[in-house]
Design a protein around this motif. Structure first.
Motif, mmCIF file in Angstrom:
data_model
loop_
_atom_site.group_PDB
_atom_site.id
_atom_site.type_symbol
_atom_site.label_atom_id
_atom_site.label_comp_id
_atom_site.label_asym_id
_atom_site.label_seq_id
_atom_site.Cartn_x
_atom_site.Cartn_y
_atom_site.Cartn_z
ATOM 1 N N ILE A 98 12.191 0.544 4.919
ATOM 2 C CA ILE A 98 12.677 0.793 3.554
ATOM 3 C C ILE A 98 12.890 2.285 3.328
ATOM 4 O O ILE A 98 13.925 2.716 2.805
ATOM 5 N N VAL A 99 11.931 3.109 3.719
ATOM 6 C CA VAL A 99 12.041 4.556 3.522
ATOM 7 C C VAL A 99 13.228 5.113 4.314
ATOM 8 O O VAL A 99 13.997 5.929 3.803
ATOM 9 N N CYS A 102 6.859 1.945 -0.929
ATOM 10 C CA CYS A 102 6.974 2.186 0.510
ATOM 11 C C CYS A 102 6.760 3.648 0.878
ATOM 12 O O CYS A 102 6.179 3.942 1.928
ATOM 13 N N ARG A 103 7.203 4.563 0.047
ATOM 14 C CA ARG A 103 6.950 5.981 0.348
ATOM 15 C C ARG A 103 5.454 6.264 0.383
ATOM 16 O O ARG A 103 4.966 7.018 1.221
ATOM 17 N N ALA A 137 3.097 3.942 0.897
ATOM 18 C CA ALA A 137 2.479 3.125 1.943
ATOM 19 C C ALA A 137 2.631 3.741 3.334
ATOM 20 O O ALA A 137 1.706 3.644 4.144
ATOM 21 N N VAL A 138 3.775 4.362 3.621
ATOM 22 C CA VAL A 138 3.939 4.934 4.969
ATOM 23 C C VAL A 138 2.930 6.053 5.225
ATOM 24 O O VAL A 138 2.587 6.314 6.373
ATOM 25 N N TYR A 170 10.447 -0.631 -4.729
ATOM 26 C CA TYR A 170 10.366 -0.608 -3.270
ATOM 27 C C TYR A 170 10.235 0.819 -2.758
ATOM 28 O O TYR A 170 9.438 1.097 -1.876
ATOM 29 N N GLU A 171 11.051 1.693 -3.318
ATOM 30 C CA GLU A 171 11.009 3.075 -2.860
ATOM 31 C C GLU A 171 9.642 3.701 -3.118
ATOM 32 O O GLU A 171 9.036 4.293 -2.224
ATOM 33 N N CYS A 176 7.691 -0.956 5.586
ATOM 34 C CA CYS A 176 7.751 0.184 4.655
ATOM 35 C C CYS A 176 8.535 1.344 5.265
ATOM 36 O O CYS A 176 9.303 2.014 4.572
ATOM 37 N N ARG A 177 8.367 1.585 6.556
ATOM 38 C CA ARG A 177 9.135 2.633 7.228
ATOM 39 C C ARG A 177 10.621 2.268 7.214
ATOM 40 O O ARG A 177 11.477 3.111 7.001
#
Length: 133
Positions: free
Chosen positions: A117-118, A94-95, A97-98, A90-91, A114-115
């Motif tokens: 999650i980050v 998502c990092r 993807a943002v 996930y990390e 994603c934001r």
């Protein structure tokens, strides 16, 4: 254009469910990780507080699974590794993807998630994932 950017790329989709026996824990890990994320970061929809006992939730998850498959069929140590892997995935996802998703474009919902999650990952108050064992 997107077409020219991705024209020479091949998308490979891998469905962990197809592995059957060994990676089912990866699917359980997704379910076990969700209450942990929400207890720390709130609802991904609106950020509102989510009151959940993530340890009890995981116990119920394992008990429910084992009521069908058999007692002690869930390897708790392996499940813990899968939760840790899921969190790591996930990390990383998502990092990246943002930085790639337009928060106002057609994937705005994914960009928002994603934001979320980050922000959770970067929170100084973030708790470690509780042990499943």
């Amino acid at each position: 254009s997107t077409q020219s950017t991705w024209a020479n790329q091949t998308l490979h989709v891998f469905d962990w469910d197809q592995i059957q026996r060994s990676w089912y824990l990866y699917d359980l890990a997704q379910v076990a990780l969700s209450p942990h994320m929400m207890s720390g970061a709130g609802s991904p929809i609106d950020g509102s507080k989510v009151d959940v006992d993530e340890v009890q939730f995981t116990k119920w998850l394992i008990e429910g699974y084992e009521s069908v498959v058999g007692v002690d069929s869930v390897d708790r140590h392996a499940l813990q590794r899968m939760v840790t892997l899921r969190c790591s995935f996930y990390e990383r996802f998502c990092r990246r993807a943002v930085n790639e998703l337009d928060p106002t474009g057609p994937l705005a919902g994914m960009a928002h998630f994603c934001r979320y999650i980050v922000n959770w990952m970067d929170s100084p108050d973030r708790k470690p994932v509780p042990l499943c064992i």
